[in-house]
Enzyme design. Structure first.
Site: not given
Ligand code: DAT
Ligand code: MG
Length: 149
Positions: A9, A49, A112, A115, A126
């Protein structure tokens, strides 16, 4: 052979962690079959997303992903989807184990670093979203017999 989509990212790019992140997957024994630095369009980020579009963080997430260049990658190898998720670590870096990328380099869920596709269906979707077929290179590492039986 199994493939997954990974993206460093914009925070990972800006912090100079491209090499460090790629190194982990390379050292593990996975094969890089697609790689490009790019700025994602809003439309691409929203499609990527899409599953999160009703979540309160969706707009911030999309704005962040398009805020600077990212590194899009496809990696190949046995079990690469689940293994890459383990190497990446928990979504919230504060919950991610040391030794994982998010555990070693992050503190905030909205920054974080990387991805990774979470299942075979999302990986397929994807990869098709981010890469054209001709951008992917099928090749067999000469070390392969020392990596897999
Ligand atoms: P991952 O990236 O571990 O697959 P995810 O698919 O649940 O996680 O979410 C996608 C992204 O969205 C994640 O990398 C960061 C953001 N995100 C997830 N939960 C969040 C939250 N509670 N607050 C803010 N950003 C969040
Ligand atoms: Mg995810």
């Amino acid at each position: 052979m199994e493939r997954t989509f990974l993206a460093i990212k914009p925070d990972g790019v800006q912090r100079g962690l491209i090499g460090e992140i790629i190194k982990r997957f390379e050292a593990k024994g996975f094969t890089l079959v697609g790689l490009k630095i790019m700025k994602a369009s809003r439309q691409l980020a929203e499609q990527h997303y899409d599953v999160h579009k009703e979540r309160p963080f969706f707009n911030d997430l999309v704005s962040f992903i398009i805020s600077g260049p990212l590194v899009a990658m496809v990696w190949e190898g046995e079990g690469v989807i689940a293994s890459a998720r383990k190497i990446i670590g928990a979504t919230n870096p504060l919950n991610a184990e040391p030794g994982t990328l998010r555990g070693d380099f992050g503190i905030s869920v909205g920054r974080n670093l990387i991805h990774g596709s979470d299942a075979p269906e999302t990986a397929q979707k994807e990869i098709a979203l981010w890469f054209k077929d001709e951008e992917l290179v099928s090749w067999e590492p000469s070390l392969k017999s020392w990596l897999v039986e």
